[in-house]
Design a protein around this motif. Structure first.
Motif, short mmCIF file in Angstrom:
data_model
loop_
_atom_site.label_atom_id
_atom_site.label_comp_id
_atom_site.label_asym_id
_atom_site.label_seq_id
_atom_site.Cartn_x
_atom_site.Cartn_y
_atom_site.Cartn_z
N LEU A 281 49.90 46.96 44.39
CA LEU A 281 49.02 46.00 44.42
C LEU A 281 49.57 44.99 45.12
O LEU A 281 48.72 44.25 46.14
CB LEU A 281 48.89 45.62 43.14
CG LEU A 281 47.91 44.30 42.79
CD1 LEU A 281 46.60 44.31 43.52
CD2 LEU A 281 47.97 43.81 41.30
N PHE A 282 50.79 44.28 44.98
CA PHE A 282 51.04 43.22 45.80
C PHE A 282 51.70 43.35 47.08
O PHE A 282 51.44 42.59 48.04
CB PHE A 282 52.41 42.52 44.98
CG PHE A 282 51.90 41.50 43.86
CD1 PHE A 282 51.13 40.49 44.06
CD2 PHE A 282 51.81 42.26 42.52
CE1 PHE A 282 50.75 39.65 43.09
CE2 PHE A 282 51.38 41.35 41.32
CZ PHE A 282 50.74 40.07 41.64
N GLU A 283 51.76 44.55 47.43
CA GLU A 283 52.00 45.20 48.88
C GLU A 283 50.98 45.01 49.87
O GLU A 283 50.56 44.40 50.69
CB GLU A 283 52.54 46.51 49.02
CG GLU A 283 52.69 47.23 50.29
CD GLU A 283 54.11 46.94 51.00
OE1 GLU A 283 54.29 47.38 52.03
OE2 GLU A 283 55.04 46.44 50.25
N ALA A 284 49.82 45.71 48.87
CA ALA A 284 48.38 45.47 49.54
C ALA A 284 47.91 44.06 49.70
O ALA A 284 47.38 43.61 51.04
CB ALA A 284 47.30 46.37 48.93
N LEU A 285 48.00 43.38 48.72
CA LEU A 285 47.61 41.98 48.80
C LEU A 285 48.24 41.03 49.93
O LEU A 285 47.50 40.37 50.53
CB LEU A 285 47.86 41.02 47.46
CG LEU A 285 46.95 41.65 46.24
CD1 LEU A 285 47.33 40.73 44.89
CD2 LEU A 285 45.28 41.38 46.56
N THR A 286 49.48 41.31 50.15
CA THR A 286 50.20 40.71 51.06
C THR A 286 49.81 41.12 52.47
O THR A 286 49.73 40.22 53.45
CB THR A 286 51.66 40.98 51.04
OG1 THR A 286 52.18 40.46 49.53
CG2 THR A 286 52.65 40.29 52.20
N LEU A 287 49.52 42.54 52.76
CA LEU A 287 49.09 42.73 54.04
C LEU A 287 47.78 42.52 54.27
O LEU A 287 47.35 42.08 55.52
CB LEU A 287 49.19 44.34 53.96
CG LEU A 287 50.51 44.82 54.18
CD1 LEU A 287 50.95 46.57 53.87
CD2 LEU A 287 51.69 44.43 55.35
N VAL A 288 46.72 42.34 53.33
CA VAL A 288 45.47 41.73 53.66
C VAL A 288 45.56 40.33 53.79
O VAL A 288 44.79 39.75 54.66
CB VAL A 288 44.68 42.12 52.33
CG1 VAL A 288 43.20 41.44 52.56
CG2 VAL A 288 44.32 43.66 52.10
N GLN A 289 46.18 39.53 53.12
CA GLN A 289 46.32 38.07 53.23
C GLN A 289 46.86 37.80 54.54
O GLN A 289 46.55 36.94 55.26
CB GLN A 289 47.45 37.76 51.97
CG GLN A 289 47.45 36.02 52.22
CD GLN A 289 48.76 35.60 51.58
OE1 GLN A 289 49.66 36.15 51.61
NE2 GLN A 289 48.68 34.64 50.56
N THR A 290 47.95 38.56 54.96
CA THR A 290 48.56 38.42 56.44
C THR A 290 47.64 39.06 57.61
O THR A 290 48.21 38.98 58.71
CB THR A 290 49.86 38.74 56.45
OG1 THR A 290 50.04 39.77 56.12
CG2 THR A 290 50.79 37.79 55.31
N GLU A 291 46.59 39.86 57.22
CA GLU A 291 45.62 40.38 58.18
C GLU A 291 46.42 41.50 58.77
O GLU A 291 46.08 41.82 60.11
CB GLU A 291 45.15 39.14 59.13
CG GLU A 291 44.09 38.18 58.48
CD GLU A 291 43.69 37.24 59.54
OE1 GLU A 291 43.62 37.76 60.71
OE2 GLU A 291 43.05 36.30 59.17
N LYS A 292 47.46 42.36 58.20
CA LYS A 292 48.12 43.20 58.75
C LYS A 292 47.06 44.45 58.44
O LYS A 292 47.06 45.42 59.41
CB LYS A 292 49.49 43.77 58.04
CG LYS A 292 50.55 42.50 58.00
CD LYS A 292 50.88 42.23 59.44
CE LYS A 292 52.01 41.21 59.70
NZ LYS A 292 52.37 41.00 60.96
#
Length: 278
Positions: free
Chosen positions: A186-197
């Motif tokens: 979950l937090f891996e995905a949230l981090t990548l979405v937040q940073t627009e990766k």
């Protein structure tokens, strides 16, 4: 016809035997080397190389090659995550199974971590509905193997290689109640979405009773202390309805597919008008 007399000097002019090593030519003392195949098949005296980082790099590379090659043509896919400890007779198991079926009905493959519990349930729903059921397993000390409802399965040694496959070959996450592994994804995905990766990547949290305490902490601690922004709380969608979870997770891709279909029809109509009556 005169006979040619061979002298000692003639023997001195004959070149020393040459040896080829791949595309390389070796002569004289350099030719005294073992063949590559000979060294390959000789039983190694020192086997510590299999525990070295250069060897691990090759194993890591092989996991990426295997994953990319197996999943590249998978098609639209949604990942369903959740606890391996979810019991088969629980409401959460039945809900995950229903979500797997609904995703297939919407034209999506279902990908999970391949284990038991909620993962098994989602794979089961997908498989029994005639859809594509994918499981990406991981080497663990208590590993039980891929569940029986996985049609396409890959086992990984390295978490980061496996997580790359989840994110690269799916178009969204539905996250059921789970433990550390579920939170990690979950937090891996949230981090990548937040940073627009990754972009246009829906994340659905299923089960308000389970997730609400975490969301309260995000709002009451992280947001209040300024470590996240208000917009970051819009990166996920909380629901208790399987239909809503699937609709929300697949809406963007379905809209994109419909837009492409409409564009193709528009191009066809314009071409027909351009050609006129035949």
């Amino acid at each position: 016809m005169a006979k040619h007399h061979i002298s000692a000097a003639d023997f001195d002019s004959v070149p020393d035997p040459a040896r080829r090593k791949g595309s390389v030519v070796l002569r004289r003392a350099r030719a005294e080397t073992r063949q590559s195949d000979q060294m390959l098949f000789q039983t190694p005296r020192d086997t510590t190389f299999v525990h070295s980082d250069p060897w691990r790099v090759l194993r890591i590379q092989s996991e990426f090659v295997e994953g990319f090659g197996t999943l590249a043509e998978l098609g639209p896919t949604i990942c369903v995550f959740g606890s391996a400890r979810t019991h088969r007779d629980s409401a959460e198991y039945r809900t995950a199974e229903q979500i797997g079926r609904l995703l297939v009905e919407h034209g999506f493959a279902v990908m999970t971590g391949g284990g038991p519990g909620a993962m098994e349930a989602a794979n089961r729903g997908a498989m029994e509905s005639g859809g594509t059921s994918v499981g990406l397993g991981i080497e663990l000390p208590f590993e039980t193997g891929l569940n029986e409802y996985v049609d396409i399965g890959i086992n990984f040694r390295y978490f980061f290689a496996r997580k790359t496959m989840f994110l690269k070959y799916s178009q969204g996450f539905i996250v059921m109640p789970g433990g550390f592994g579920t939170l990690d994804e979950l937090f891996e995905a949230l981090t990548l979405v937040q940073t627009e990766k990754v972009t246009n990547f829906p994340i659905v949290l299923f089960g308000s009773a389970f997730w609400s305490p975490l969301l309260d902490w995000l709002k009451g601690t992280l947001l209040e202390q300024g470590t996240i922004s208000e917009e970051d709380l819009d990166l996920f969608h909380l629901t208790d309805d399987p239909d809503d979870a699937v609709e929300w997770a697949t809406a963007f891709l379905r809209a994109a597919a419909q837009g492409e279909e409409d564009a193709q029809q528009q191009r066809g109509s314009e071409e027909a008008r351009r050609l006129g009556p035949q």
